[in-house]
Design a protein around this motif. Structure first.
Motif, PDB file in Angstrom:
ATOM      1  N   THR A  10       0.466   3.956  31.251  1.00  0.00           N
ATOM      2  CA  THR A  10      -1.149   3.939  31.413  1.00  0.00           C
ATOM      3  C   THR A  10      -1.241   3.672  32.883  1.00  0.00           C
TER       4      THR A  10
ATOM      5  N   ALA B 264      -0.432   8.878  29.547  1.00  0.00           N
ATOM      6  CA  ALA B 264      -1.688   8.614  29.375  1.00  0.00           C
ATOM      7  C   ALA B 264      -2.502   7.715  30.542  1.00  0.00           C
TER       8      ALA B 264
ATOM      9  N   THR C  51       1.977   7.289  23.892  1.00  0.00           N
ATOM     10  CA  THR C  51       1.656   8.405  23.289  1.00  0.00           C
ATOM     11  C   THR C  51       2.871   8.981  22.206  1.00  0.00           C
TER      12      THR C  51
ATOM     13  N   PHE D 196      -1.660   7.503  19.320  1.00  0.00           N
ATOM     14  CA  PHE D 196      -1.713   6.381  20.738  1.00  0.00           C
ATOM     15  C   PHE D 196      -1.417   4.929  20.224  1.00  0.00           C
TER      16      PHE D 196
ATOM     17  N   ASN E 290      -2.155  11.939  24.170  1.00  0.00           N
ATOM     18  CA  ASN E 290      -2.895  11.396  25.086  1.00  0.00           C
ATOM     19  C   ASN E 290      -4.520  11.720  24.733  1.00  0.00           C
TER      20      ASN E 290
END
Length: 710
Positions: free
Chosen positions: A611, A618, A633, A651, A675
């Protein structure tokens, strides 16, 4: 001397017996006189009075229905409660036909004043006169009521008018009276068994019936609780629904249920039926022979059912459902550049430390209120023919291939078993070839090259299939399955909801049960969450929570407490024993493992990079997010019920990364790319952490709110 003495004693004893006999005779004579006098008093002096009282009073016993217990969210907000329903009953009384007909007309006119429907199965309508039943059944109907086979609807109408001695001349009034008299004929009623004329009458009508009771002889107003789902479709798959007991259910519960009782069918309503159901009471009604109620009193109080308090928060539940629905519709409409034919999904929000479920959504949902008074055939068919299966709790009852969100299990198992290290580099060339087969990395499929040289953290960040193919092949399926089971995958979580799916972890034993020949290639597929791997979204939420909390096992629960009618709470042991017995749950026999924190940190670092790093799968969804998130993901290839190839979008995330509080797992059936679904997780975390507030005061309230859910 001795002989003489003996004779005297015997004579004296005989004398005492004679005396006693005389006393008893006198007493019997006196009692007889008293009884004769009393009988004369009852039959002659007060006989008419007592006969009059007996002939003018009837006592009936009716049931006081107990209210079902409420179902509350963790803050005390009622999600399921009870409203009051009033019904009109008619008892048989000692009045003539003319009085009965006038009473019926008064009753019907009052019901029509408040637009209340009443029983009416009489198969003749007026203006114009015509039969309202099919020609196939008309002949049998005429025969059953001894009517001429050629009789017209009008003639039959007036035949019933005469049968019931109706003196009214107005056609519409006659029709109203016949409707109720016909129901009495077909259904029957007595001085102790009432005929229900109308249900759901308003309070204003109840007041008029009570104020003018002399106009309605034989009438009784019944008050009963009605199940009310206060928030419509919110949390419908958790709450479930209650409806009238079926014949099959009644056959095994006659000792505690009546034929018209409400019983829980699904969800919490079903599992905690024995707690939610109250204990009915009884009411005595004194009624004169003319139908006038002279007295009412409760002989046994009704006891309401226990209240069930859930772990979910209704506000967070609302946001979760809204975010999931919006995401599914966005994917289906091409909002992420590609369009996927999707119409279903689910989401789970869990406290990573306690296993409490804070929200659980399954889309599409349904309205539990549709079932309260008996669902219509059209509505039932609509629910059951919908390919999206709205009545199914997809978070609990369905299992799916998890795809890449399973890769953290493979990483942990590989690190703990020593087949890989935290620093080992594996070179992803794009194609993994072994055992005469070749498996591509997704990166090769999209870009025709591999990820290159990466370690385990980077492999999670970039979701490198090649890395986990090699890891899985090195350790073998037994080791992989052992760690998967420790994280709760392939076994029921024990959540207090019915029909939980067990899922399945790939193994030679499981392959045999589904008719699949096991090969070493099955292990390679399983290592990236494909092949025979199938888990529920709830299981995945437990697994992610355990990753986030340091690898510690947790007990998944959606029940906070049960509050009994006397205000006491059921003990944890009592609740657990009850649920285990009700759902037939078995003790988990998985091996208790201790996970190295260093190995966990390597995996979690990769999830943080998903992230936060530009190369994370993602990153685009969380690049401007205010809280650090660990995530993963997943895009899992599978087949739908019709055998069509689909790609489920997953997710899984947790936050805050530094001190995790919640885990969120979302799955959209045929959602395409993992995602895409990350937006749902982001929206839920914004609500949980109060990131939608505007000022400092609101921010502080939001912090307190999130702390209340821990």
């Amino acid at each position: 001397m001795k002989g003489l003495s003996f004779k005297r004693k015997k004579k004296k004893a005989r004398s005492n017996l004679n005396l006693r006999f005389n006393v008893l005779t006198v007493l019997t004579y006196i009692i007889g006189i008293i009884l004769i006098i009393q009988l004369f008093n009852l039959q002659i002096v007060h006989g008419a009075e007592y006969r009059e009282e007996s002939n003018t009073r009837l006592t009936r016993e009716t049931t006081l229905e107990a209210a079902r217990g409420e179902i509350l969210d963790r803050t005390g907000t009622a999600l399921v409660t009870n409203s009051t329903k009033f019904s009109v009953e008619l008892y048989k009384t000692k009045i003539d036909d003319n009085e009965l007909n006038n009473s019926i007309l008064n009753i019907v006119n009052l019901l029509e004043k408040y637009q209340v429907e009443y029983v009416d199965s009489f198969p003749i309508s007026i203006d114009p006169f015509q039969f309202t039943i099919s020609d196939e059944t008309l002949a049998d109907w005429k025969e059953s009521y001894d009517l001429d086979e050629n009789i017209s609807a009008e003639e039959a109408f007036y035949d019933f008018k005469d049968r019931y001695d109706i003196e009214n001349t107005d056609i519409s009034e006659i029709r109203k009276i016949i409707a109720i008299r016909y129901e009495i004929t077909t259904t029957g009623y007595s001085s102790t068994r009432a005929l229900t004329i109308a249900e759901d009458i308003p309070r204003e009508a109840v007041a008029e019936f009570s104020e003018s009771s002399d106009k309605f002889p034989g009438i009784n107003i019944v008050t009963e609780p009605v199940r009310e789902y206060t928030s419509g479709t919110l949390a419908s798959h958790i709450l479930g629904y209650a409806s009238t007991i079926s014949a099959e259910e009644y056959a095994t519960r006659k000792d505690t249920y009546d034929q018209n009782d409400i019983i829980g069918k699904t969800g919490i309503e079903y599992v905690f039926e024995e707690y939610l159901k109250g204990q009915d009471g009884t009411k005595q009604i004194d009624m004169a022979v003319d139908g006038t109620i002279t007295a009412e009193y409760t002989s046994e109080e009704a006891i309401a059912g226990s209240d069930v308090v859930l772990t979910i928060d209704s506000n967070l539940q609302t946001i979760t459902e809204q975010a999931l629905e919006a995401n599914i519709k966005k994917i289906a409409s091409g909002g992420f550049s590609q369009t996927y034919d999707t119409n279903a999904g689910s989401c789970v929000v869990m406290n990573v430390k306690t296993g409490e479920i804070l929200a659980m959504a399954s889309y599409p949902n349904y309205d539990p209120a549709d079932f309260v008074n008996g669902i219509s055939t059209d509505k039932w068919n609509q629910y059951n023919t919908d390919p999206a299966k709205p009545l199914m709790n997809k978070a609990v009852q369905n299992s799916y291939a998890p795809g890449s969100i399973f890769k953290m299990v493979t990483a942990i198992a590989g690190l703990e078993s020593g087949v890989i290290t935290r620093t080992e580099i594996i070179n992803d060339t794009g194609l993994y070839s072994k055992y005469g087969e070749t498996w591509p990395c997704w990166y090769y499929t999209d870009y025709h090259r591999g990820h290159g040289r990466i370690n385990v953290s980077q492999a999670i960040e970039r979701s490198c299939n090649y890395f986990f193919y090699e890891t899985g092949d090195r350790m073998g399926i037994e080791t992989l399955a052992k760690y998967a089971r420790y994280f709760g995958l392939g076994v029921k979580t024990g959540v207090e909801l019915p029909s939980e799916a067990s899922g399945a972890m790939a193994s030679p034993e499981y392959a045999e049960t589904v008719g699949v020949t096991w090969t070493k290639g099955q292990t390679i597929n399983a290592s990236i969450g494909q092949g025979l791997d199938n888990f529920s979204p709830l299981q995945m939420a437990k697994y992610i929570s355990m990753l986030a909390n340091g690898g510690n096992d947790i007990d998944v629960s959606i029940i906070k407490s049960i509050i009994k009618p006397d205000g006491t709470e059921a003990s944890t042991e009592e609740m657990n024993n009850f649920v285990n017995q009700k759902l037939g749950l078995q003790e988990d026999t998985s091996e208790d493992l201790t996970i190295s924190q260093d190995n966990l940190d390597a995996v979690l670092k990769g999830m943080q990079s998903v992230t936060s790093d530009t190369t994370g799968t993602a990153y685009v969804r969380f690049q401007d997010f205010g809280i650090s998130v660990g995530g993963k993901t997943g895009s899992a290839e599978a087949f739908d019920d019709n055998g069509n190839e689909v790609v489920h979008a997953w997710f899984a995330g947790f936050a805050p990364f530094e001190d995790p509080e919640i885990a969120v797992v979302v799955m959209v059936e045929n959602g395409g790319h993992g995602n895409y679904t990350a937006e749902v997780v982001r929206d839920i975390m914004e609500e949980y952490f109060g990131m939608n507030t505007q000022d400092v005061q609101e921010d502080m309230s939001a912090v307190n709110y999130s702390q209340s859910l821990r």
